[in-house]
Design a protein around this motif. Structure first.
Motif, mmCIF file in Angstrom:
data_model
loop_
_atom_site.group_PDB
_atom_site.id
_atom_site.type_symbol
_atom_site.label_atom_id
_atom_site.label_comp_id
_atom_site.label_asym_id
_atom_site.label_seq_id
_atom_site.Cartn_x
_atom_site.Cartn_y
_atom_site.Cartn_z
ATOM 1 N N LEU A 4 -40.886 -47.150 62.502
ATOM 2 C CA LEU A 4 -40.920 -46.196 62.330
ATOM 3 C C LEU A 4 -40.740 -45.628 60.600
ATOM 4 C CD1 LEU A 4 -36.363 -46.780 63.274
ATOM 5 C CD2 LEU A 4 -38.685 -45.267 64.217
ATOM 6 N N ARG A 5 -41.513 -45.965 59.817
ATOM 7 C CA ARG A 5 -42.778 -45.373 58.672
ATOM 8 C C ARG A 5 -43.800 -45.109 58.698
ATOM 9 N NH1 ARG A 5 -40.275 -49.476 55.325
ATOM 10 N NH2 ARG A 5 -41.760 -50.797 55.420
ATOM 11 N N GLY A 6 -44.023 -45.710 59.830
ATOM 12 C CA GLY A 6 -45.425 -45.855 60.100
ATOM 13 C C GLY A 6 -45.306 -44.063 61.641
ATOM 14 N N ILE A 7 -44.266 -44.417 62.439
ATOM 15 C CA ILE A 7 -44.158 -42.971 63.008
ATOM 16 C C ILE A 7 -43.499 -41.870 62.437
ATOM 17 C CG2 ILE A 7 -42.539 -42.222 64.968
ATOM 18 C CD1 ILE A 7 -44.666 -44.477 65.934
ATOM 19 N N LYS A 8 -43.283 -42.708 61.323
ATOM 20 C CA LYS A 8 -43.261 -41.147 60.391
ATOM 21 C C LYS A 8 -44.148 -40.251 59.741
ATOM 22 C CE LYS A 8 -39.501 -38.714 57.250
ATOM 23 N NZ LYS A 8 -40.022 -37.677 57.187
ATOM 24 N N GLU A 9 -45.035 -41.347 59.276
ATOM 25 C CA GLU A 9 -45.930 -40.829 59.212
ATOM 26 C C GLU A 9 -46.541 -39.385 60.030
ATOM 27 O OE1 GLU A 9 -48.619 -43.403 56.896
ATOM 28 O OE2 GLU A 9 -47.045 -44.504 55.772
ATOM 29 N N GLN A 10 -46.853 -40.175 61.113
ATOM 30 C CA GLN A 10 -47.398 -39.252 62.232
ATOM 31 C C GLN A 10 -46.726 -38.289 62.167
ATOM 32 O OE1 GLN A 10 -50.708 -40.126 63.646
ATOM 33 N NE2 GLN A 10 -51.219 -41.282 61.921
ATOM 34 N N ALA A 11 -45.655 -38.305 62.622
ATOM 35 C CA ALA A 11 -44.174 -37.249 63.009
ATOM 36 C C ALA A 11 -44.628 -36.084 62.108
ATOM 37 C CB ALA A 11 -42.951 -37.517 63.042
ATOM 38 N N ASP A 12 -44.358 -36.444 60.636
ATOM 39 C CA ASP A 12 -44.985 -35.441 59.551
ATOM 40 C C ASP A 12 -46.247 -34.407 59.436
ATOM 41 O OD1 ASP A 12 -42.314 -35.952 58.619
ATOM 42 O OD2 ASP A 12 -43.654 -37.499 57.531
ATOM 43 N N LYS A 13 -47.831 -34.761 60.575
ATOM 44 C CA LYS A 13 -48.904 -34.318 60.475
ATOM 45 C C LYS A 13 -48.094 -33.842 61.553
ATOM 46 C CE LYS A 13 -50.714 -37.662 58.638
ATOM 47 N NZ LYS A 13 -52.011 -38.954 59.745
#
Length: 79
Positions: free
Chosen positions: A60-69
């Protein structure tokens, strides 16, 4: 004998959830808010019982990094 990969099953479920919950047109990116994605993913991972909590948090941390972009939106290609 049936072999089941719990992570692959979960990701398939999440793909379907994104396609159902998105407001994008058919065939679009199937974006959903990270908060929705995170809630569903965490819930499904917890009831599956075979995916360690640490693995869920890291994913989920990795997905959040992508979503933040992408204005806080999760796209299918993110996973």
């Amino acid at each position: 004998i049936s072999w089941r990969n719990p992570l692959q099953s979960l990701l398939s479920s999440m793909k379907h959830a994104c396609e159902i919950l998105t407001s994008d047109p058919e065939g679009g990116a199937a974006r959903i808010p990270f908060e929705t994605f995170s809630f569903l993913y965490s819930y499904l991972a917890s009831i599956d019982g075979e995916i360690p909590q640490q693995e869920t948090e890291t994913f989920l941390r990795g997905i959040k990094e992508q979503a933040d972009k992408h204005s806080g939106m999760v796209l299918l290609r993110h996973f």
